[in-house]
Motif scaffolding. Structure first.
Motif, PDB file in Angstrom:
ATOM      1  N   LEU A  95       0.802  -1.220   0.000  1.00 32.73           N
ATOM      2  CA  LEU A  95       0.000   0.000   0.000  1.00 32.73           C
ATOM      3  C   LEU A  95       0.843   1.281   0.000  1.00 32.73           C
ATOM      4  CD1 LEU A  95      -2.839  -1.029   2.506  1.00 32.73           C
ATOM      5  CD2 LEU A  95      -2.835  -1.159   0.004  1.00 32.73           C
ATOM      6  N   GLU A  96       2.097   1.189   0.456  1.00 33.37           N
ATOM      7  CA  GLU A  96       2.947   2.373   0.465  1.00 33.37           C
ATOM      8  C   GLU A  96       3.585   2.578  -0.914  1.00 33.37           C
ATOM      9  OE1 GLU A  96       3.348  -0.169   2.549  1.00 33.37           O
ATOM     10  OE2 GLU A  96       2.475   0.642   4.400  1.00 33.37           O
ATOM     11  N   PRO A  97       3.904   3.833  -1.278  1.00 31.23           N
ATOM     12  CA  PRO A  97       4.595   4.081  -2.551  1.00 31.23           C
ATOM     13  C   PRO A  97       5.939   3.349  -2.596  1.00 31.23           C
ATOM     14  CG  PRO A  97       3.740   6.130  -1.632  1.00 31.23           C
ATOM     15  CD  PRO A  97       3.572   5.084  -0.561  1.00 31.23           C
ATOM     16  N   VAL A  98       6.305   2.903  -3.778  1.00 35.06           N
ATOM     17  CA  VAL A  98       7.575   2.214  -3.986  1.00 35.06           C
ATOM     18  C   VAL A  98       8.549   3.183  -4.656  1.00 35.06           C
ATOM     19  CG1 VAL A  98       8.726   0.306  -5.168  1.00 35.06           C
ATOM     20  CG2 VAL A  98       6.451  -0.037  -4.185  1.00 35.06           C
ATOM     21  N   PRO A  99       9.562   3.659  -3.923  1.00 35.90           N
ATOM     22  CA  PRO A  99      10.523   4.591  -4.539  1.00 35.90           C
ATOM     23  C   PRO A  99      11.416   3.860  -5.532  1.00 35.90           C
ATOM     24  CG  PRO A  99      11.215   4.037  -2.321  1.00 35.90           C
ATOM     25  CD  PRO A  99       9.876   3.382  -2.509  1.00 35.90           C
ATOM     26  N   VAL A 100      11.625   4.483  -6.678  1.00 35.87           N
ATOM     27  CA  VAL A 100      12.406   3.859  -7.744  1.00 35.87           C
ATOM     28  C   VAL A 100      13.371   4.889  -8.335  1.00 35.87           C
ATOM     29  CG1 VAL A 100      12.320   2.794 -10.023  1.00 35.87           C
ATOM     30  CG2 VAL A 100      10.560   2.254  -8.334  1.00 35.87           C
ATOM     31  N   HIS A 101      14.639   4.512  -8.444  1.00 33.62           N
ATOM     32  CA  HIS A 101      15.603   5.327  -9.179  1.00 33.62           C
ATOM     33  C   HIS A 101      15.511   4.929 -10.653  1.00 33.62           C
ATOM     34  CE1 HIS A 101      17.432   7.140  -5.660  1.00 33.62           C
ATOM     35  NE2 HIS A 101      17.484   5.939  -5.100  1.00 33.62           N
ATOM     36  N   VAL A 102      14.984   5.821 -11.454  1.00 39.35           N
ATOM     37  CA  VAL A 102      14.688   5.494 -12.847  1.00 39.35           C
ATOM     38  C   VAL A 102      15.939   5.058 -13.594  1.00 39.35           C
ATOM     39  CG1 VAL A 102      13.870   6.441 -15.039  1.00 39.35           C
ATOM     40  CG2 VAL A 102      12.638   6.942 -12.919  1.00 39.35           C
ATOM     41  N   MET A 103      17.082   5.647 -13.270  1.00 36.14           N
ATOM     42  CA  MET A 103      18.297   5.288 -13.994  1.00 36.14           C
ATOM     43  C   MET A 103      18.670   3.818 -13.794  1.00 36.14           C
ATOM     44  SD  MET A 103      19.104   7.761 -15.848  1.00 36.14           S
ATOM     45  CE  MET A 103      20.744   7.272 -16.405  1.00 36.14           C
ATOM     46  N   MET A 104      18.274   3.234 -12.639  1.00 33.53           N
ATOM     47  CA  MET A 104      18.520   1.796 -12.441  1.00 33.53           C
ATOM     48  C   MET A 104      17.748   0.981 -13.474  1.00 33.53           C
ATOM     49  SD  MET A 104      18.388   1.351  -8.277  1.00 33.53           S
ATOM     50  CE  MET A 104      18.829  -0.382  -8.362  1.00 33.53           C
ATOM     51  N   LEU A 105      16.555   1.468 -13.816  1.00 30.80           N
ATOM     52  CA  LEU A 105      15.752   0.780 -14.820  1.00 30.80           C
ATOM     53  C   LEU A 105      16.295   1.031 -16.221  1.00 30.80           C
ATOM     54  CD1 LEU A 105      12.139   1.573 -13.535  1.00 30.80           C
ATOM     55  CD2 LEU A 105      13.632  -0.313 -12.875  1.00 30.80           C
ATOM     56  N   VAL A 106      16.587   2.293 -16.499  1.00 30.59           N
ATOM     57  CA  VAL A 106      17.010   2.674 -17.852  1.00 30.59           C
ATOM     58  C   VAL A 106      18.321   1.999 -18.229  1.00 30.59           C
ATOM     59  CG1 VAL A 106      17.773   4.597 -19.290  1.00 30.59           C
ATOM     60  CG2 VAL A 106      15.770   4.871 -17.803  1.00 30.59           C
ATOM     61  N   LEU A 107      19.318   2.098 -17.356  1.00 30.08           N
ATOM     62  CA  LEU A 107      20.640   1.572 -17.705  1.00 30.08           C
ATOM     63  C   LEU A 107      20.650   0.045 -17.761  1.00 30.08           C
ATOM     64  CD1 LEU A 107      22.918   3.975 -15.617  1.00 30.08           C
ATOM     65  CD2 LEU A 107      22.399   4.066 -18.063  1.00 30.08           C
ATOM     66  N   GLY A 108      19.777  -0.585 -16.985  1.00 31.33           N
ATOM     67  CA  GLY A 108      19.734  -2.045 -16.975  1.00 31.33           C
ATOM     68  C   GLY A 108      18.618  -2.633 -17.812  1.00 31.33           C
ATOM     69  N   LYS A 109      17.862  -1.774 -18.501  1.00 26.55           N
ATOM     70  CA  LYS A 109      16.711  -2.227 -19.281  1.00 26.55           C
ATOM     71  C   LYS A 109      15.809  -3.123 -18.425  1.00 26.55           C
ATOM     72  CE  LYS A 109      15.330  -4.325 -23.674  1.00 26.55           C
ATOM     73  NZ  LYS A 109      15.711  -5.264 -24.758  1.00 26.55           N
ATOM     74  N   LYS A 110      15.602  -2.672 -17.192  1.00 29.02           N
ATOM     75  CA  LYS A 110      14.772  -3.420 -16.260  1.00 29.02           C
ATOM     76  C   LYS A 110      13.357  -2.850 -16.263  1.00 29.02           C
ATOM     77  CE  LYS A 110      18.827  -4.293 -13.361  1.00 29.02           C
ATOM     78  NZ  LYS A 110      19.447  -4.159 -12.017  1.00 29.02           N
ATOM     79  N   SER A 111      12.402  -3.636 -15.779  1.00 30.19           N
ATOM     80  CA  SER A 111      11.014  -3.176 -15.777  1.00 30.19           C
ATOM     81  C   SER A 111      10.323  -3.591 -14.495  1.00 30.19           C
ATOM     82  CB  SER A 111      10.254  -3.728 -16.988  1.00 30.19           C
ATOM     83  OG  SER A 111      10.229  -5.138 -16.979  1.00 30.19           O
ATOM     84  N   ILE A 112       9.300  -2.813 -14.133  1.00 33.30           N
ATOM     85  CA  ILE A 112       8.483  -3.087 -12.957  1.00 33.30           C
ATOM     86  C   ILE A 112       7.030  -3.147 -13.405  1.00 33.30           C
ATOM     87  CG2 ILE A 112       7.741  -2.250 -10.687  1.00 33.30           C
ATOM     88  CD1 ILE A 112      10.387  -0.804 -10.440  1.00 33.30           C
ATOM     89  N   ALA A 113       6.318  -4.165 -12.945  1.00 31.99           N
ATOM     90  CA  ALA A 113       4.914  -4.325 -13.339  1.00 31.99           C
ATOM     91  C   ALA A 113       4.135  -4.923 -12.177  1.00 31.99           C
ATOM     92  CB  ALA A 113       4.805  -5.220 -14.579  1.00 31.99           C
ATOM     93  N   GLY A 114       2.850  -5.033 -12.363  1.00 28.28           N
ATOM     94  CA  GLY A 114       1.980  -5.668 -11.384  1.00 28.28           C
ATOM     95  C   GLY A 114       0.761  -6.208 -12.099  1.00 28.28           C
ATOM     96  N   SER A 115       0.027  -7.077 -11.432  1.00 25.74           N
ATOM     97  CA  SER A 115      -1.164  -7.640 -12.060  1.00 25.74           C
ATOM     98  C   SER A 115      -2.138  -8.107 -10.996  1.00 25.74           C
ATOM     99  CB  SER A 115      -0.796  -8.804 -12.993  1.00 25.74           C
ATOM    100  OG  SER A 115      -0.139  -9.831 -12.288  1.00 25.74           O
ATOM    101  N   PRO A 116      -3.445  -8.148 -11.354  1.00 22.87           N
ATOM    102  CA  PRO A 116      -4.444  -8.696 -10.438  1.00 22.87           C
ATOM    103  C   PRO A 116      -4.496 -10.211 -10.605  1.00 22.87           C
ATOM    104  CG  PRO A 116      -5.519  -7.816 -12.385  1.00 22.87           C
ATOM    105  CD  PRO A 116      -4.040  -7.615 -12.575  1.00 22.87           C
ATOM    106  N   THR A 117      -5.659 -10.776 -10.803  1.00 23.89           N
ATOM    107  CA  THR A 117      -5.770 -12.231 -10.924  1.00 23.89           C
ATOM    108  C   THR A 117      -5.446 -12.644 -12.361  1.00 23.89           C
ATOM    109  OG1 THR A 117      -8.163 -12.039 -11.253  1.00 23.89           O
ATOM    110  CG2 THR A 117      -7.371 -12.431  -9.017  1.00 23.89           C
ATOM    111  N   GLY A 118      -6.394 -13.192 -13.083  1.00 23.60           N
ATOM    112  CA  GLY A 118      -6.138 -13.611 -14.452  1.00 23.60           C
ATOM    113  C   GLY A 118      -7.438 -13.766 -15.201  1.00 23.60           C
TER     114      GLY A 118
END
Length: 337
Positions: free
Chosen positions: A265-288
């Motif tokens: 429920l709390e915000p997730v702090p993210v350093h965008v450069m960690m994603l950009v330089l590593g071509k990493k991604s963050i996602a989420g999903s409910p059920t299916g």
């Protein structure tokens, strides 16, 4: 059906009390199901406490139901279901089938989706009503007494394997070995992945390996996480608490994916450069989607995957909720109707 006998709360965090209601006339696309078993999910507790601000009272919780079809609307009777058939109900009981997500096969993302316990009476009851799409046939090979948790928790951790293109050659991590995580470890092991289970409880380490984890690590040891930097193609977050997200993102390989299914429920702090330089991604999903639930049940039946459950009679629903609230559930609770 003139009256449904249920258990309902009338105020936030209130005690569940016997409650009868008239479900009204069965619609042409609807199904009535006599409940045999119903799992308790942490979402039931969140709804009971109105943690998300969307609860309407009286609330009848319960969205991991297994039971028998007792009545079919005229159209529902033409959709492959039959009276007496064993089916399951998960987080949703309705979707429009004509919006863009529905037409794309993503009925769980329907713009007018009807959750089972949001503005609708759930399955802590003698009966539950659903649109035919969400009345899912249960394979004969699955034990109905333990299948309920697959219909919410199970599909929640299984759908990302499909949506995120997880391969058997991937190294994956599951953070949190609880109600969701213990099923995720089983699915990922059967999928063929190398699985590392992260837990804050030392007493769960041996059981995590029995469930299929190749390795077990501490989710509270920052040093251990730093040693595992650049290790994983996929990390699944099944907990609902804040963690050291920088260290966790750091454990992803280049191109790795961090996926949330736990309701943090709390915000997730993210350093965008960690994603950009590593071509990493963050996602989420409910059920299916409905088709994903069918595939998950077939996969579970084929690989003999089942949640670990404790049973309470439906008449002891308040004791069962207290057991969940206290954190003592191992790992899921099922009510026997």
């Amino acid at each position: 059906m003139h009256s449904v006998q249920a258990w309902a709360a009338h105020s936030p965090a209130g005690k569940l009390e016997q409650y009868a209601y008239d479900p009204g006339q069965l619609g042409p696309e609807e199904v009535d199901i006599a409940v045999e078993y119903c799992g308790i999910c942490h979402s039931d507790l969140s709804m009971l406490n109105n943690e998300w601000g969307i609860t309407a009272y009286p609330l009848v919780p319960g969205h991991e139901a297994v039971g028998r079809v007792v009545a079919l609307g005229d159209i529902a009777a033409q959709k492959g279901l039959r009276v007496g058939q064993r089916v399951g109900i998960g987080w949703n009981v309705g979707s429009c089938l004509h919006c863009e997500p529905c037409l794309d096969g993503e009925q769980q993302l329907c713009t007018s989706v009807q959750p089972t316990i949001v503005g609708h009476h759930g399955a802590f009851a003698s009966h539950v009503r659903s649109h035919w799409v969400w009345a899912v046939p249960i394979p004969d090979a699955l034990d109905p007494a333990s299948t309920g948790p697959l219909l919410c928790g199970g599909i929640t951790v299984f759908a990302p394997l499909l949506n995120q293109d997880i391969l058997p050659t991937h190294k994956v991590a599951v953070i949190g070995i609880g109600g969701l995580g213990h099923m995720a470890v089983q699915f990922l092991n059967a999928w063929g992945c190398e699985v590392t289970a992260f837990t804050s409880s030392a007493d769960k380490q041996a059981e995590a390996k029995e469930l299929g984890a190749d390795f077990v690590a501490s989710s509270r040891d920052a040093g251990e996480m730093k040693q595992l930097a650049n290790s994983f193609d996929f990390i699944l977050i099944t907990v609902n608490v804040s963690l050291d997200w920088n260290d966790i993102i750091g454990m992803l390989k280049p191109g790795g994916k961090l996926h949330f299914v736990g309701a943090v429920l709390e915000p997730v702090p993210v350093h965008v450069m960690m994603l950009v330089l590593g071509k990493k991604s963050i996602a989420g999903s409910p059920t299916g989607s409905r088709s994903q639930i069918d595939r998950m049940l077939r996969f579970a039946a084929h690989h003999n995957i089942a949640p670990i459950v404790e049973h309470f009679p439906m008449s002891q629903v308040n004791e069962a909720m207290d057991h969940l609230r206290s954190g003592k559930a191992h790992y899921r609770i099922v009510l026997d109707a």
